[in-house]
Scaffold this motif. Sequence first.
Motif, mmCIF file in Angstrom:
data_model
loop_
_atom_site.group_PDB
_atom_site.id
_atom_site.type_symbol
_atom_site.label_atom_id
_atom_site.label_comp_id
_atom_site.label_asym_id
_atom_site.label_seq_id
_atom_site.Cartn_x
_atom_site.Cartn_y
_atom_site.Cartn_z
ATOM 1 N N ASN A 35 0.819 -1.226 0.000
ATOM 2 C CA ASN A 35 0.000 0.000 0.000
ATOM 3 C C ASN A 35 0.847 1.269 0.000
ATOM 4 O O ASN A 35 0.613 2.200 0.762
ATOM 5 C CB ASN A 35 -0.946 0.010 1.201
ATOM 6 C CG ASN A 35 -1.995 -1.074 1.121
ATOM 7 O OD1 ASN A 35 -2.421 -1.470 0.036
ATOM 8 N ND2 ASN A 35 -2.426 -1.577 2.274
ATOM 9 N N GLU A 51 -0.433 3.084 10.567
ATOM 10 C CA GLU A 51 -1.636 3.880 10.293
ATOM 11 C C GLU A 51 -1.256 5.278 9.837
ATOM 12 O O GLU A 51 -1.840 5.820 8.885
ATOM 13 C CB GLU A 51 -2.503 3.939 11.553
ATOM 14 C CG GLU A 51 -3.818 4.676 11.357
ATOM 15 C CD GLU A 51 -4.667 4.735 12.621
ATOM 16 O OE1 GLU A 51 -5.703 5.409 12.615
ATOM 17 O OE2 GLU A 51 -4.284 4.096 13.622
ATOM 18 N N HIS A 76 0.064 5.149 6.253
ATOM 19 C CA HIS A 76 -1.003 5.077 5.255
ATOM 20 C C HIS A 76 -1.676 6.436 5.065
ATOM 21 O O HIS A 76 -2.058 6.799 3.939
ATOM 22 C CB HIS A 76 -2.029 4.019 5.669
ATOM 23 C CG HIS A 76 -1.495 2.626 5.570
ATOM 24 N ND1 HIS A 76 -1.895 1.607 6.404
ATOM 25 C CD2 HIS A 76 -0.573 2.071 4.731
ATOM 26 C CE1 HIS A 76 -1.255 0.494 6.089
ATOM 27 N NE2 HIS A 76 -0.449 0.756 5.077
#
Length: 257
Positions: free
Chosen positions: A11, A190, A193
Amino acid sequence: MTELVLTEKNNQVLTVRINRLDRKNALTHAMYTALGDALEDAHADADIRCVLFTGSDDCFTAGNDLSDFAQGLPGSFEETPVGRFLFLLATATKPVVAAVNGPAVGIGTTMLLHCDMVFAGNNTRFQMPFANLGLCPEGGSSLLLPSWIGRVRAAELLMLGGAFTADDAHRLGIINQVCKPEATEATALESCHKLAAQAPAAIRATKELLNRPTLEQLKETMLAEGQLFGERLKSREAAEAFKAFMEKRKPDFSKFD
Protein backbone atom coordinates in the motif's frame (compact mmCIF):
# COMPACT_ATOMS: atom_id res chain seq x y z
CA MET A 1 21.69 -9.32 4.47
CA THR A 2 18.23 -10.27 3.25
CA GLU A 3 17.54 -12.09 6.51
CA LEU A 4 18.99 -9.36 8.80
CA VAL A 5 17.29 -6.37 7.13
CA LEU A 6 13.87 -7.27 5.76
CA THR A 7 11.89 -5.06 3.38
CA GLU A 8 8.24 -5.27 2.45
CA LYS A 9 6.25 -3.03 0.14
CA ASN A 10 2.53 -2.74 0.82
CA ASN A 11 0.00 0.00 0.00
CA GLN A 12 2.74 2.42 -1.10
CA VAL A 13 4.65 2.01 2.18
CA LEU A 14 8.09 0.38 2.34
CA THR A 15 8.62 -1.30 5.71
CA VAL A 16 12.29 -1.79 6.62
CA ARG A 17 12.71 -4.22 9.51
CA ILE A 18 15.91 -4.78 11.49
CA ASN A 19 15.93 -8.51 12.11
CA ARG A 20 18.92 -9.69 14.11
CA LEU A 21 17.19 -10.48 17.35
CA ASP A 22 19.81 -12.92 18.61
CA ARG A 23 22.17 -9.92 18.85
CA LYS A 24 19.53 -7.39 19.92
CA ASN A 25 19.47 -6.03 16.35
CA ALA A 26 23.05 -4.73 16.67
CA LEU A 27 24.03 -3.15 13.36
CA THR A 28 27.04 -4.20 11.28
CA HIS A 29 28.57 -2.38 8.32
CA ALA A 30 26.81 -4.82 5.98
CA MET A 31 23.46 -4.12 7.64
CA TYR A 32 24.00 -0.38 7.18
CA THR A 33 24.59 -1.05 3.49
CA ALA A 34 21.23 -2.86 3.33
CA LEU A 35 19.48 0.00 5.17
CA GLY A 36 20.98 2.53 2.77
CA ASP A 37 19.97 0.41 -0.22
CA ALA A 38 16.39 0.35 1.09
CA LEU A 39 16.32 4.15 1.24
CA GLU A 40 17.71 4.42 -2.28
CA ASP A 41 15.12 1.94 -3.54
CA ALA A 42 12.34 3.94 -1.87
CA HIS A 43 13.59 7.15 -3.47
CA ALA A 44 13.72 5.56 -6.94
CA ASP A 45 10.32 3.84 -6.72
CA ALA A 46 7.55 6.30 -7.62
CA ASP A 47 4.97 3.97 -6.09
CA ILE A 48 6.52 4.24 -2.61
CA ARG A 49 5.27 7.28 -0.71
CA CYS A 50 6.47 6.54 2.81
CA VAL A 51 9.17 4.50 4.59
CA LEU A 52 8.70 2.80 7.96
CA PHE A 53 11.69 1.67 10.04
CA THR A 54 11.00 -0.87 12.75
CA GLY A 55 12.35 -3.86 14.65
CA SER A 56 10.28 -6.17 16.85
CA ASP A 57 7.92 -5.74 19.80
CA ASP A 58 10.92 -6.28 22.09
CA CYS A 59 13.83 -4.57 20.35
CA PHE A 60 14.58 -1.77 17.91
CA THR A 61 18.39 -1.86 17.97
CA ALA A 62 21.15 -2.07 20.56
CA GLY A 63 23.23 0.20 18.31
CA ASN A 64 26.44 -0.62 16.50
CA ASP A 65 27.94 -4.10 16.72
CA LEU A 66 31.07 -3.26 18.71
CA SER A 67 33.01 -6.24 17.36
CA ASP A 68 32.44 -4.84 13.86
CA PHE A 69 33.21 -1.23 14.74
CA ALA A 70 36.23 -1.91 16.98
CA GLN A 71 38.27 -2.16 13.76
CA GLY A 72 37.42 1.46 12.91
CA LEU A 73 35.58 2.91 9.94
CA PRO A 74 36.48 1.62 6.46
CA GLY A 75 37.31 4.92 4.76
CA SER A 76 36.14 8.53 5.01
CA PHE A 77 32.90 8.82 6.96
CA GLU A 78 30.56 9.83 4.14
CA GLU A 79 31.75 6.87 2.09
CA THR A 80 31.29 4.30 4.87
CA PRO A 81 28.09 2.24 5.07
CA VAL A 82 26.96 4.06 8.24
CA GLY A 83 27.79 7.49 6.79
CA ARG A 84 26.01 6.72 3.54
CA PHE A 85 22.92 5.54 5.43
CA LEU A 86 22.81 8.62 7.67
CA PHE A 87 23.19 11.05 4.76
CA LEU A 88 20.50 9.23 2.77
CA LEU A 89 18.22 9.39 5.81
CA ALA A 90 18.92 13.06 6.48
CA THR A 91 18.27 14.01 2.86
CA ALA A 92 15.33 11.68 2.19
CA THR A 93 12.64 13.46 0.16
CA LYS A 94 9.79 11.12 1.14
CA PRO A 95 8.38 10.90 4.66
CA VAL A 96 10.10 8.49 7.06
CA VAL A 97 8.34 7.05 10.11
CA ALA A 98 9.75 4.85 12.89
CA ALA A 99 8.13 2.31 15.21
CA VAL A 100 10.40 1.68 18.19
CA ASN A 101 10.25 -0.84 21.04
CA GLY A 102 12.76 -2.03 23.63
CA PRO A 103 16.42 -0.95 23.32
CA ALA A 104 17.04 2.05 21.07
CA VAL A 105 20.74 2.62 21.70
CA GLY A 106 23.17 4.98 19.97
CA ILE A 107 22.08 5.28 16.38
CA GLY A 108 18.86 3.62 17.50
CA THR A 109 18.08 7.01 19.03
CA THR A 110 19.97 9.44 16.78
CA MET A 111 18.46 8.12 13.54
CA LEU A 112 15.04 9.00 14.93
CA LEU A 113 16.00 12.68 14.85
CA HIS A 114 15.78 12.43 11.04
CA CYS A 115 12.37 10.75 10.98
CA ASP A 116 9.22 12.75 10.37
CA MET A 117 7.16 10.82 12.91
CA VAL A 118 8.21 8.42 15.68
CA PHE A 119 6.06 6.06 17.75
CA ALA A 120 7.54 4.21 20.73
CA GLY A 121 6.33 1.44 22.98
CA ASN A 122 6.25 2.03 26.71
CA ASN A 123 8.98 -0.62 26.97
CA THR A 124 11.43 1.52 24.98
CA ARG A 125 14.70 2.62 26.54
CA PHE A 126 16.52 5.29 24.59
CA GLN A 127 20.22 5.85 25.16
CA MET A 128 23.15 7.64 23.51
CA PRO A 129 26.14 6.20 25.41
CA PHE A 130 28.82 7.61 23.11
CA ALA A 131 30.96 9.22 25.83
CA ASN A 132 30.56 6.07 27.96
CA LEU A 133 32.30 4.19 25.13
CA GLY A 134 35.04 6.77 24.64
CA LEU A 135 33.32 8.02 21.49
CA CYS A 136 31.47 11.19 20.46
CA PRO A 137 27.97 12.02 19.15
CA GLU A 138 26.98 11.05 15.62
CA GLY A 139 24.08 11.40 13.22
CA GLY A 140 23.84 15.16 13.65
CA SER A 141 22.73 14.74 17.26
CA SER A 142 25.16 17.40 18.53
CA LEU A 143 23.29 19.94 16.38
CA LEU A 144 19.71 18.68 16.43
CA LEU A 145 19.30 17.77 20.10
CA PRO A 146 20.33 21.18 21.55
CA SER A 147 18.06 22.97 19.09
CA TRP A 148 15.13 20.71 20.02
CA ILE A 149 15.45 20.22 23.76
CA GLY A 150 17.97 22.86 24.88
CA ARG A 151 21.70 22.66 25.40
CA VAL A 152 21.77 21.55 29.05
CA ARG A 153 19.36 18.68 28.47
CA ALA A 154 21.26 17.64 25.35
CA ALA A 155 24.55 17.80 27.29
CA GLU A 156 23.10 15.55 29.99
CA LEU A 157 21.94 12.92 27.49
CA LEU A 158 25.12 13.02 25.39
CA MET A 159 27.76 13.45 28.11
CA LEU A 160 26.35 11.16 30.80
CA GLY A 161 24.81 8.74 28.31
CA GLY A 162 22.03 7.58 30.59
CA ALA A 163 18.91 5.76 29.45
CA PHE A 164 15.54 7.52 29.26
CA THR A 165 12.01 6.26 28.82
CA ALA A 166 9.41 6.68 26.11
CA ASP A 167 7.53 9.07 28.41
CA ASP A 168 10.72 11.13 28.77
CA ALA A 169 11.18 11.16 24.99
CA HIS A 170 7.57 12.25 24.49
CA ARG A 171 7.95 15.04 27.04
CA LEU A 172 11.12 16.22 25.26
CA GLY A 173 9.40 16.21 21.87
CA ILE A 174 11.55 13.43 20.38
CA ILE A 175 8.62 11.09 19.68
CA ASN A 176 4.97 11.59 18.71
CA GLN A 177 3.23 9.00 20.86
CA VAL A 178 3.77 6.32 23.51
CA CYS A 179 2.08 3.01 22.67
CA LYS A 180 1.68 -0.47 24.05
CA PRO A 181 4.56 -2.48 22.51
CA GLU A 182 2.24 -4.81 20.61
CA ALA A 183 0.45 -1.77 19.07
CA THR A 184 3.47 0.40 18.20
CA GLU A 185 3.99 -0.84 14.66
CA ALA A 186 0.28 -0.80 13.80
CA THR A 187 -0.04 2.75 15.12
CA ALA A 188 2.97 3.89 13.09
CA LEU A 189 1.70 2.08 10.00
CA GLU A 190 -1.64 3.88 10.29
CA SER A 191 0.21 7.20 10.07
CA CYS A 192 2.22 5.87 7.12
CA HIS A 193 -1.00 5.08 5.25
CA LYS A 194 -2.35 8.54 6.03
CA LEU A 195 0.84 10.09 4.68
CA ALA A 196 0.70 7.89 1.57
CA ALA A 197 -2.86 9.09 0.91
CA GLN A 198 -1.81 12.75 0.96
CA ALA A 199 -0.82 14.68 -2.17
CA PRO A 200 2.74 13.33 -2.67
CA ALA A 201 4.33 16.49 -4.11
CA ALA A 202 2.79 18.58 -1.33
CA ILE A 203 4.23 16.22 1.31
CA ARG A 204 7.67 16.37 -0.32
CA ALA A 205 7.50 20.17 -0.46
CA THR A 206 6.48 20.36 3.19
CA LYS A 207 9.33 18.08 4.23
CA GLU A 208 11.80 20.11 2.18
CA LEU A 209 10.67 23.33 3.89
CA LEU A 210 10.85 21.76 7.36
CA ASN A 211 14.43 20.60 6.73
CA ARG A 212 15.64 23.63 4.78
CA PRO A 213 16.73 25.87 7.70
CA THR A 214 19.22 23.33 9.08
CA LEU A 215 20.10 21.08 6.13
CA GLU A 216 23.47 22.58 5.15
CA GLN A 217 24.55 23.00 8.76
CA LEU A 218 23.41 19.44 9.44
CA LYS A 219 25.53 18.06 6.61
CA GLU A 220 28.54 20.00 7.94
CA THR A 221 27.95 18.75 11.47
CA MET A 222 27.51 15.14 10.40
CA LEU A 223 30.83 15.26 8.52
CA ALA A 224 32.61 16.76 11.54
CA GLU A 225 31.02 14.23 13.89
CA GLY A 226 31.88 11.38 11.52
CA GLN A 227 35.54 12.38 11.32
CA LEU A 228 35.82 12.66 15.10
CA PHE A 229 33.90 9.42 15.59
CA GLY A 230 36.36 7.61 13.34
CA GLU A 231 39.28 9.07 15.29
CA ARG A 232 37.67 8.18 18.62
CA LEU A 233 37.21 4.56 17.50
CA LYS A 234 41.02 4.32 17.34
CA SER A 235 41.55 6.00 20.73
CA ARG A 236 42.89 4.34 23.88
CA GLU A 237 39.69 5.38 25.69
CA ALA A 238 37.52 3.53 23.19
CA ALA A 239 39.81 0.49 23.38
CA GLU A 240 39.38 0.42 27.16
CA ALA A 241 35.60 0.88 26.88
CA PHE A 242 35.24 -1.89 24.28
CA LYS A 243 37.44 -4.24 26.33
CA ALA A 244 35.37 -3.47 29.44
CA PHE A 245 32.18 -4.16 27.51
CA MET A 246 33.45 -7.57 26.41
CA GLU A 247 34.57 -8.33 29.98
CA LYS A 248 31.23 -7.13 31.38
CA ARG A 249 32.75 -4.51 33.68
CA LYS A 250 32.79 -0.73 33.94
CA PRO A 251 35.55 0.99 31.95
CA ASP A 252 38.33 2.65 33.93
CA PHE A 253 39.08 6.06 32.45
CA SER A 254 41.13 7.25 35.47
CA LYS A 255 44.47 6.86 33.63
CA PHE A 256 43.47 9.14 30.75
CA ASP A 257 43.75 12.94 30.55
